[in-house]
Write an enzyme that holds these catalytic residues in place. Structure first.
Site, PDB file in Angstrom:
ATOM      1  CG  HIS A 214     -48.544  52.217  34.101  1.00 42.09           C
ATOM      2  ND1 HIS A 214     -49.860  51.817  34.009  1.00 42.09           N
ATOM      3  CD2 HIS A 214     -48.481  53.442  33.545  1.00 42.09           C
ATOM      4  CE1 HIS A 214     -50.559  52.758  33.402  1.00 42.09           C
ATOM      5  NE2 HIS A 214     -49.745  53.770  33.116  1.00 42.09           N
TER       6      HIS A 214
ATOM      7  CB  CYS B  45     -52.025  55.682  35.006  1.00 33.59           C
ATOM      8  SG  CYS B  45     -51.318  56.884  33.843  1.00 33.59           S
TER       9      CYS B  45
END
Length: 493
Positions: free
Chosen positions: A429, A334
């Site tokens: 994630h 991310c």
């Protein structure tokens, strides 16, 4: 709907874990149960099936309750951004960035109707609601606008169980002091006490428990021994308190340095690495501690620009570049993925003061920040052939500046990230929670280092979590007087 509320004498006393245990106990006893926390402040969040963002604890508790999480279970999520500013997420979607004063003075009271709507919807679907408080209910400077503790107990007519952490010391003073600072109506709602994280001989605690019950008139419903059940943490406080995050006491065949960014978020992404045989993860926040790892992981962050500038200021950016130049492996997740690119553009000042920043340049991508946050559960197949699933939470959009090999092909037709044998960047994630991918990733490193490979027969993350919930049920049920708990909600089993 019956309601019971777990409040604490302070943060990090184990409220979330006790709520998780009760959700699984009630579910295993045949009741339809749901978790609820009106307002949560956390950097570790959870994405529901509908794409809503809620506190990770409520996502875990819903899983323990054997139901799908919804945004009604945590209608307000606050994600700190620094300088007393938090992102306010209402019913799973970004609402605004607010300073603490504006939030307390102009938002809190206005949002109560939305909280009541969530409670109403949950009451139509479930028999028992397990509410979690926030911090302490006795913060006298905050009580007037506290919508996470006693106000929720009043709204739901819930009996309150107060949890205290004996591990930090002063457990009797913390319980008595908390009760002393509650008004009469609030104190009357406290029907029991749990002493949590106990280590040692319970017989040595008995006289203290007897005194406490006599002094307060409130029964101690349980003394819960400390147990590590491998349930994901929510609060970044856990980075310094959980067993998994303590400094290494031994050498490992594979050294993994995880950059502890100031605004680190969703740090549970790396939890599986602590369970991988021969792998030694460690959190690093300075260049001198970086040393010579096999892998550097740049995790997620609530503020990519601010954390990247921090990397530059303390020399870690140069350390990461030198590591990569020597052939060392790097994984960016991310915000960490965004930092691995060539350029970060924040012209609209979405994450900070605005501007364009040259990033590490290890991957041929540039990132533009937009106001529309991407929040979605995903699944697909990695370029290495592994089926994976996870979730995305990001404002940035990254595009390749030249031809790349995408890391993941999603089932919905989209592609994610960049893959090379040396460097991986991804928006997903939970990538390491895909245990077959993780085992293969480290087996490739074992092969490069002439180490013995580890068998591919791994237990899935879903099975690990299910085992943890059942262990938690057994452990808490053994030490908590569940008959009295059921009496508090006027039910029997």
């Amino acid at each position: 709907m019956k309601a019971i509320m777990i409040q604490g004498t302070s943060s990090d006393v184990g409220k979330s874990v006790i709520c998780t245990a009760l959700c699984r106990i009630f579910a295993n006893d045949g009741f339809k149960v749901a978790p609820f926390k009106s307002q949560n402040m956390a950097l570790n969040s959870y994405i529901t099936k509908s794409g809503g963002e809620i506190g990770r604890a409520q996502g875990v508790q819903a899983e323990a309750a054997k139901i799908d999480a919804t945004t009604d279970m945590n209608p307000i999520l606050l994600k700190p951004k620094g300088d007393m500013i938090s992102e306010v997420i209402l019913h799973g979607k970004h609402l605004a960035n607010m300073d603490a004063i504006s939030y307390r003075e102009s938002f809190v009271e206005n949002v109560m109707p939305e909280i009541r709507k969530s409670l109403g919807r949950l009451s139509e679907q479930y028999e028992i609601l397990v509410l979690e408080g926030a911090g302490s209910p006795a913060e006298i400077n905050l009580k007037a606008r506290d919508i996470a503790n006693m106000r929720m107990a009043h709204e739901t007519d819930a009996s309150v169980i107060l949890v205290a952490d004996i591990e930090r010391g002063g457990v009797f003073a913390s319980i008595v002091g908390t009760l002393a600072l509650l008004d009469d109506e609030e104190r009357a709602r406290v029907k029991g006490v749990i002493i949590n994280k106990f280590r040692g001989m319970k017989e040595l605690l008995d006289s203290g428990v007897e005194w406490l019950e006599n002094y307060t008139g409130i029964p101690v419903l349980g003394v819960i021994p400390y147990v590590d059940v491998q349930i994901e943490a929510e609060d970044s406080m856990a980075l310094s308190s959980l067993r998994l995050k303590k400094p290494q006491q031994q050498e490992f065949a594979i050294d993994v340095a995880i950059i502890r960014l100031p605004c680190i978020s969703n740090f549970t992404d790396v939890d599986p690495l602590f369970e991988e045989p021969g792998v030694g993860p460690r959190f690093v926040s300075s260049l001198k501690d970086l040393k010579h790892p096999d892998v550097i992981i740049l995790p997620g962050t609530k503020n990519t620009v601010e954390d990247f500038l921090w990397l530059q200021e303390n020399g870690l950016a140069q350390g990461i570049l030198q590591h990569a130049q020597k052939g060392g492996k790097v994984v960016g997740i991310c915000g960490g993925y965004q930092m691995l690119g060539e350029v970060i553009r924040d012209e609209s000042a979405i994450e900070g003061s605005g501007g364009t920043y040259l990033s590490l340049g290890l991957l041929p991508i540039e990132t533009h920040f937009v106001t529309d946050k991407q929040t979605v559960q995903v699944q697909g197949k990695t370029v290495t052939g592994h089926d994976v699933k996870g979730y995305e939470i990001h404002l940035g959009r990254s595009v390749a500046t030249k031809e790349i090999t995408p890391f993941i092909a999603f089932d919905d037709g989209r592609q994610d990230g960049v893959y090379t044998e040396q460097i991986i960047g991804t928006y997903v994630h939970g990538i390491f929670q895909n245990r077959h991918f993780t085992r293969d990733y480290f087996n490739r490193i074992r092969n490069e280092k002439d180490l013995e490979l580890v068998a591919e027969d791994v237990v899935s993350d879903e099975d690990r979590r299910e085992q943890a919930y059942e262990l938690l049920d057994e452990h808490v049920r053994q030490h908590l007087n569940m008959k009295k708990v059921y009496n508090l909600i006027h039910l029997s089993v």
